[in-house]
Enzyme design. Structure first.
Site, PDB file in Angstrom:
ATOM      1  N   CYS A 104       5.978 -27.245  -8.003  1.00 21.43           N
ATOM      2  CA  CYS A 104       7.399 -26.784  -7.946  1.00 21.43           C
ATOM      3  C   CYS A 104       7.755 -25.649  -8.748  1.00 21.43           C
ATOM      4  O   CYS A 104       7.220 -25.620  -9.513  1.00 21.43           O
ATOM      5  CB  CYS A 104       8.287 -28.121  -7.703  1.00 21.43           C
ATOM      6  SG  CYS A 104       7.916 -29.638  -7.071  1.00 21.43           S
ATOM      7  N   ARG A 140       5.634 -21.649  -5.054  1.00 27.82           N
ATOM      8  CA  ARG A 140       5.107 -22.719  -5.788  1.00 27.82           C
ATOM      9  C   ARG A 140       5.522 -23.851  -4.831  1.00 27.82           C
ATOM     10  O   ARG A 140       5.233 -25.087  -5.239  1.00 27.82           O
ATOM     11  CB  ARG A 140       5.817 -22.873  -6.969  1.00 27.82           C
ATOM     12  CG  ARG A 140       5.557 -21.668  -7.801  1.00 27.82           C
ATOM     13  CD  ARG A 140       6.307 -21.833  -9.407  1.00 27.82           C
ATOM     14  NE  ARG A 140       6.036 -22.914 -10.193  1.00 27.82           N
ATOM     15  CZ  ARG A 140       5.108 -22.819 -10.967  1.00 27.82           C
ATOM     16  NH1 ARG A 140       4.265 -21.900 -11.204  1.00 27.82           N
ATOM     17  NH2 ARG A 140       4.583 -23.974 -11.734  1.00 27.82           N
ATOM     18  N   TRP A 176       7.512 -28.588  -3.565  1.00 24.76           N
ATOM     19  CA  TRP A 176       6.218 -28.984  -2.754  1.00 24.76           C
ATOM     20  C   TRP A 176       6.040 -30.560  -3.155  1.00 24.76           C
ATOM     21  O   TRP A 176       5.948 -30.890  -4.257  1.00 24.76           O
ATOM     22  CB  TRP A 176       5.052 -28.341  -3.462  1.00 24.76           C
ATOM     23  CG  TRP A 176       3.835 -28.515  -2.697  1.00 24.76           C
ATOM     24  CD1 TRP A 176       3.531 -28.023  -1.212  1.00 24.76           C
ATOM     25  CD2 TRP A 176       2.791 -29.579  -2.921  1.00 24.76           C
ATOM     26  NE1 TRP A 176       2.330 -28.487  -0.833  1.00 24.76           N
ATOM     27  CE2 TRP A 176       1.812 -29.422  -1.710  1.00 24.76           C
ATOM     28  CE3 TRP A 176       2.520 -30.484  -3.654  1.00 24.76           C
ATOM     29  CZ2 TRP A 176       0.749 -30.284  -1.650  1.00 24.76           C
ATOM     30  CZ3 TRP A 176       1.238 -31.259  -3.636  1.00 24.76           C
ATOM     31  CH2 TRP A 176       0.473 -30.917  -2.785  1.00 24.76           C
ATOM     32  N   ASN A 203       9.249 -30.048 -12.219  1.00 26.99           N
ATOM     33  CA  ASN A 203       8.027 -29.664 -11.888  1.00 26.99           C
ATOM     34  C   ASN A 203       7.061 -30.532 -12.543  1.00 26.99           C
ATOM     35  O   ASN A 203       6.938 -30.732 -13.520  1.00 26.99           O
ATOM     36  CB  ASN A 203       7.630 -28.128 -11.909  1.00 26.99           C
ATOM     37  CG  ASN A 203       6.112 -27.999 -11.747  1.00 26.99           C
ATOM     38  OD1 ASN A 203       5.838 -28.502 -10.536  1.00 26.99           O
ATOM     39  ND2 ASN A 203       5.407 -26.871 -12.553  1.00 26.99           N
ATOM     40  N   GLY A 204       6.259 -31.361 -11.588  1.00 27.07           N
ATOM     41  CA  GLY A 204       5.018 -32.218 -12.285  1.00 27.07           C
ATOM     42  C   GLY A 204       4.996 -33.504 -11.858  1.00 27.07           C
ATOM     43  O   GLY A 204       5.831 -33.623 -10.613  1.00 27.07           O
ATOM     44  N   GLU A 237     -15.181 -19.125   2.923  1.00 25.75           N
ATOM     45  CA  GLU A 237     -14.245 -18.485   2.653  1.00 25.75           C
ATOM     46  C   GLU A 237     -13.185 -18.296   4.013  1.00 25.75           C
ATOM     47  O   GLU A 237     -12.064 -18.560   4.090  1.00 25.75           O
ATOM     48  CB  GLU A 237     -14.273 -17.133   1.822  1.00 25.75           C
ATOM     49  CG  GLU A 237     -12.924 -16.270   1.853  1.00 25.75           C
ATOM     50  CD  GLU A 237     -11.846 -17.035   1.173  1.00 25.75           C
ATOM     51  OE1 GLU A 237     -11.893 -18.046   0.519  1.00 25.75           O
ATOM     52  OE2 GLU A 237     -10.656 -16.393   1.292  1.00 25.75           O
ATOM     53  N   LYS A 277      -9.671 -19.508   5.598  1.00 28.67           N
ATOM     54  CA  LYS A 277      -8.438 -18.867   6.036  1.00 28.67           C
ATOM     55  C   LYS A 277      -8.096 -19.341   7.393  1.00 28.67           C
ATOM     56  O   LYS A 277      -6.915 -19.515   7.531  1.00 28.67           O
ATOM     57  CB  LYS A 277      -9.152 -17.181   6.158  1.00 28.67           C
ATOM     58  CG  LYS A 277      -9.619 -16.420   4.960  1.00 28.67           C
ATOM     59  CD  LYS A 277      -8.524 -16.418   3.802  1.00 28.67           C
ATOM     60  CE  LYS A 277      -8.834 -17.522   3.066  1.00 28.67           C
ATOM     61  NZ  LYS A 277      -7.983 -17.444   1.713  1.00 28.67           N
ATOM     62  N   GLU A 314      -6.324 -22.583   7.055  1.00 26.79           N
ATOM     63  CA  GLU A 314      -5.029 -22.916   6.142  1.00 26.79           C
ATOM     64  C   GLU A 314      -3.933 -22.171   7.038  1.00 26.79           C
ATOM     65  O   GLU A 314      -2.828 -22.573   6.921  1.00 26.79           O
ATOM     66  CB  GLU A 314      -5.074 -22.372   4.831  1.00 26.79           C
ATOM     67  CG  GLU A 314      -5.485 -21.210   4.512  1.00 26.79           C
ATOM     68  CD  GLU A 314      -5.304 -20.439   2.934  1.00 26.79           C
ATOM     69  OE1 GLU A 314      -4.365 -21.217   2.267  1.00 26.79           O
ATOM     70  OE2 GLU A 314      -6.269 -19.943   2.673  1.00 26.79           O
ATOM     71  N   HIS A 340     -29.923 -30.168   9.900  1.00 26.64           N
ATOM     72  CA  HIS A 340     -30.034 -31.311   9.136  1.00 26.64           C
ATOM     73  C   HIS A 340     -28.895 -32.478   9.521  1.00 26.64           C
ATOM     74  O   HIS A 340     -28.572 -33.153   8.715  1.00 26.64           O
ATOM     75  CB  HIS A 340     -30.165 -31.145   7.591  1.00 26.64           C
ATOM     76  CG  HIS A 340     -31.389 -30.378   7.401  1.00 26.64           C
ATOM     77  ND1 HIS A 340     -32.587 -30.847   7.310  1.00 26.64           N
ATOM     78  CD2 HIS A 340     -31.638 -29.061   7.187  1.00 26.64           C
ATOM     79  CE1 HIS A 340     -33.509 -29.818   7.097  1.00 26.64           C
ATOM     80  NE2 HIS A 340     -32.675 -28.607   6.909  1.00 26.64           N
ATOM     81  N   LYS A 357       1.478 -21.483  -2.716  1.00 28.33           N
ATOM     82  CA  LYS A 357       0.880 -20.359  -3.311  1.00 28.33           C
ATOM     83  C   LYS A 357      -0.070 -20.928  -4.329  1.00 28.33           C
ATOM     84  O   LYS A 357      -0.997 -20.484  -4.710  1.00 28.33           O
ATOM     85  CB  LYS A 357       1.734 -19.190  -3.524  1.00 28.33           C
ATOM     86  CG  LYS A 357       0.818 -17.906  -3.945  1.00 28.33           C
ATOM     87  CD  LYS A 357      -0.034 -17.501  -3.104  1.00 28.33           C
ATOM     88  CE  LYS A 357      -0.787 -16.345  -3.309  1.00 28.33           C
ATOM     89  NZ  LYS A 357      -2.080 -16.009  -2.259  1.00 28.33           N
TER      90      LYS A 357
HETATM   91  C1  AGP Z   1      -6.561 -19.736  -0.764  1.00 27.46           C
HETATM   92  O1  AGP Z   1      -6.145 -18.932   0.669  1.00 27.46           O
HETATM   93  C2  AGP Z   1      -5.753 -20.784  -0.803  1.00 27.46           C
HETATM   94  N1  AGP Z   1      -4.069 -20.414  -0.900  1.00 27.46           N
HETATM   95  C3  AGP Z   1      -5.944 -21.410  -2.310  1.00 27.46           C
HETATM   96  O2  AGP Z   1      -7.308 -21.921  -1.884  1.00 27.46           O
HETATM   97  C4  AGP Z   1      -6.066 -20.928  -3.447  1.00 27.46           C
HETATM   98  O3  AGP Z   1      -7.065 -19.888  -3.373  1.00 27.46           O
HETATM   99  C5  AGP Z   1      -6.224 -21.686  -4.562  1.00 27.46           C
HETATM  100  O4  AGP Z   1      -5.133 -22.814  -4.515  1.00 27.46           O
HETATM  101  C6  AGP Z   1      -6.476 -21.340  -5.861  1.00 27.46           C
HETATM  102  O5  AGP Z   1      -5.167 -20.734  -6.336  1.00 27.46           O
HETATM  103  P1  AGP Z   1      -5.585 -19.624  -7.739  1.00 27.46           P
HETATM  104  O6  AGP Z   1      -6.553 -18.475  -7.469  1.00 27.46           O
HETATM  105  O7  AGP Z   1      -3.963 -18.951  -7.745  1.00 27.46           O
HETATM  106  O8  AGP Z   1      -5.866 -20.482  -8.658  1.00 27.46           O
END
Ligand code: AGP
Length: 611
Positions: free
Chosen positions: A2, A27, A75, A101-102, A484, A488, A491, A507, A606
């Site tokens: 948060c 956040r 969050w 936050n926590g 990767e 994308k 998410e 396999h 984020k």
């Molecule tokens: C990536 O698109 C995601 N939003 C997520 O996997 C992100 O890369 C991950 O949480 C790591 O974040 P950071 O690079 O700020 O540590």
């Protein structure tokens, strides 16, 4: 994870706080809220959903000039997403408000203790337990009540607490969660935030709380106490970060804007960091000497999500270019492994935000073991930058979209230069270093070509957007790239997409292949060209629709795949750049067709600042 914010000073607290919460929404955006003291009363307003919902709610309040204010973006960890569980939380008498936050790990025990004393709760959160305990201990001295409460808490936290009878005082405390406090030179105002970049003001004197320190914050003054309740002097940093309100600059989404930025952000990541005439690499504020780098016996990379993918590619670079054993570990797993650190282990922590709790926790374990540490980060003044021996900045500018794009390609660019630097320190010849850099310098123009052809990807997205399951497959760097790309799509489109080593499908996983289960094949690895062609035939023989991302010239792919998106050819080591950008566009266009929330996808944030 948060975001918490607080302000006391001569400006309009509500305006300052809302600007701060806009900066903190990365956040978490499940809910948000504020609480302030107005003419001796506590006023609180909170709402589930995006910050815009809170703004709507605030319009219903008569305009108030609060004496002070605290705010929060959430969050959800404990308790579903609804208005009751939004922060701030108040005590039963409605006199004390808290934002947090926590995670408080013993909140159930503490809640039951109070419940036995007749205390009732209005939310499911761990945060409300904290404020009810503060209320229990409050006898007129707010900081004393907070200091009595903190020792009861197990877990991690950053909190800000206010009381209606102390209209000029915010009490703050932190354990492992980031909490920055800033004051102006004129001592007329004080800010607190999970992220100092949310202050919205430059030229402040900033300190960071940690290890159960407690601060009493008033207009322009801060007193900090340690766990022994002794007044302590904290290191203060000058915070000059230029505050720029984020803007989409005409793009429909931040994500699209940040995809388009990549030719320039990669240039910024490499510019001035390789001197071609001397074949030397140079990073600012880099404290690992040539001798340090020559003695390295192993490199252990830590990261989460997309940053871990950058780390996996970098591990290949370190092994192939610098001939050093290297591995990349998912940070949340690394913490519980028994790594065989030696005094010559270099630990590299990669984090765009510099606030990812798992990465920072794993980094701290490496530091405790005596390793040299290096951060790869995009945010100055973030926790990671303060906890590593050196830090290399991406210089990519703020990445607003939750879905990381430009940070990844800048991470790979920076890490390729780092691998080159270590290789040169360990005897790599200047000519081959210059040759590599000549190829690296072409990457921005290669990516621009992908951007210029993105209309083709939009058409392909139309064809594939209705599928709910995908395999992404590739070999070597393309295996990591396909993971990767799958992330994308997952998410932002909420589609089941999984990256797989192309040689591994047979396999087991190939049992899933069917005409409703497309395969996206990342073919840009010349070293394994024949193998990926065979893998394409294997999935084609089982009826999977195939979309291939292949380098111009690999014509055989067109005879097998249903659709091909042609990429500018490059060396295998640099193929991740263009293939990744193509994957970013595919995910973007499919998400758009499916009507998803592209910049703030459901359930995400984020920066994941809880473990
Ligand atoms: C990536 O698109 C995601 N939003 C997520 O996997 C992100 O890369 C991950 O949480 C790591 O974040 P950071 O690079 O700020 O540590």
């Amino acid at each position: 994870m948060c975001g918490i914010f607080g302000y006391v000073g001569t400006q309009d607290p509500l305006k300052i706080c809302m600007t701060g919460l806009e900066q903190l929404e990365y956040r978490g955006y499940d809910s948000s809220g504020i609480a302030g003291v107005f003419e001796g009363t506590m006023v609180s307003c909170k709402k589930a959903g995006k910050l815009s919902n809170l703004k709507q709610e605030l319009r219903k309040l008569p305009s108030k000039s609060f004496d002070l204010i605290i705010g929060h973006t959430r969050w959800a960890t404990h308790g579903i997403v609804n208005d009751q569980n939004a922060h701030p939380h108040l005590d039963l008498r409605g006199e004390i408000a808290i934002v947090h936050n926590g995670i408080i790990e013993n909140c159930h025990f503490l809640r039951e203790q109070l419940r036995k004393e007749g205390v009732s709760f209005s939310s499911q959160t761990d945060t409300e337990v904290i404020v009810q305990w503060i209320s229990k201990f409050y006898t007129g001295d707010l900081i004393a009540a907070v200091q009595k409460t903190i020792p009861l808490l197990k877990g991690i936290y950053a909190i800000a607490v206010i009381h209606k009878d102390h209209p000029h005082q915010i009490i703050a405390a932190a354990r492992e969660c980031p909490l920055a406090i800033g004051t102006d030179d004129q001592k007329t105002e004080s800010y607190l935030s999970s992220d100092p970049n949310a202050f919205g003001k430059s030229g402040l004197n900033v300190l960071f709380l940690r290890d159960d320190e407690v601060a009493k914050i008033e207009k322009g003054t801060i007193e900090v106490f340690n766990t022994g309740q002794d007044l302590i002097i904290k290191k203060v940093e000058r915070f000059e970060s230029e505050y720029l309100a984020p803007s989409k600059e005409g793009f429909e989404h931040y994500l699209l804007k940040e995809i388009y930025e990549q030719p320039s952000t990669i240039l910024k990541a490499i510019w001035g960091r390789f001197h071609e005439e001397t074949a030397q690499v140079e990073f600012e504020n880099f404290h690992l000497t040539k001798e340090n780098l020559q003695k390295i016996q192993q490199i252990r990379i830590l990261g989460c999500g997309t940053s871990a993918h950058a780390g996996l590619i970098a591990a290949n670079y370190f092994e192939e270019m610098a001939k050093i054993p290297a591995s990349c570990e998912i940070a949340s797993e690394a913490r519980y492994q028994t790594p065989l650190f030696t005094p010559h282990t270099l630990v590299i922590a990669i984090s765009q935000s510099g606030e990812t709790a798992d990465t920072i926790a794993a980094l701290r374990e490496a530091k405790a073991a005596g390793c040299k540490t290096l951060g790869i980060c995009n945010v100055k003044h973030s926790t990671l930058t303060r906890e590593t021996d050196s830090c290399i900045y991406l210089k990519a500018g703020p990445e607003i979209s939750v879905c990381s794009t430009k940070a990844l390609t800048s991470q790979i660019a920076v890490l390729s230069l780092l691998a080159l630097h270590i290789a040169l320190c360990r005897g790599k010849d200047a000519a081959s270093a210059r040759a590599f850099f000549q190829e690296l310098k072409k990457v921005p123009s290669h990516i621009q070509k992908v951007i210029d052809s993105s209309a083709e990807l939009e058409k392909l997205a139309l064809k594939y957007a209705s599928f709910n399951d995908f395999f992404f497959m590739g070999r070597r760097h393309m295996y990591i790239t396909c993971m990767e790309a799958a992330l994308k799509l997952k998410e932002i489109s909420y589609v089941n997409a999984n990256g797989y080593p192309a040689g591994e499908l047979k396999h087991g996983a190939i049992a899933l292949i069917n005409p409703r289960f497309p395969v996206v094949a990342f073919c840009a690895n010349l070293q394994t060209k024949d193998k990926i062609l065979s893998n394409l035939m294997e999935v084609k023989a089982r009826g999977a629709p195939i979309l291939a991302f292949a380098p111009e010239g690999m014509d055989e792919v067109a005879n097998i795949a249903d659709d091909v998106f042609w990429l500018p050819p490059t060396i295998d080591e640099l193929a991740p750049f263009t293939s990744t950008v193509a994957g970013q566009f595919l995910a973007y266009f499919i998400a758009k067709i499916r009507g998803c929330d592209i910049d703030q996808p459901r359930n995400l944030a984020k920066s994941v600042t809880v473990e």
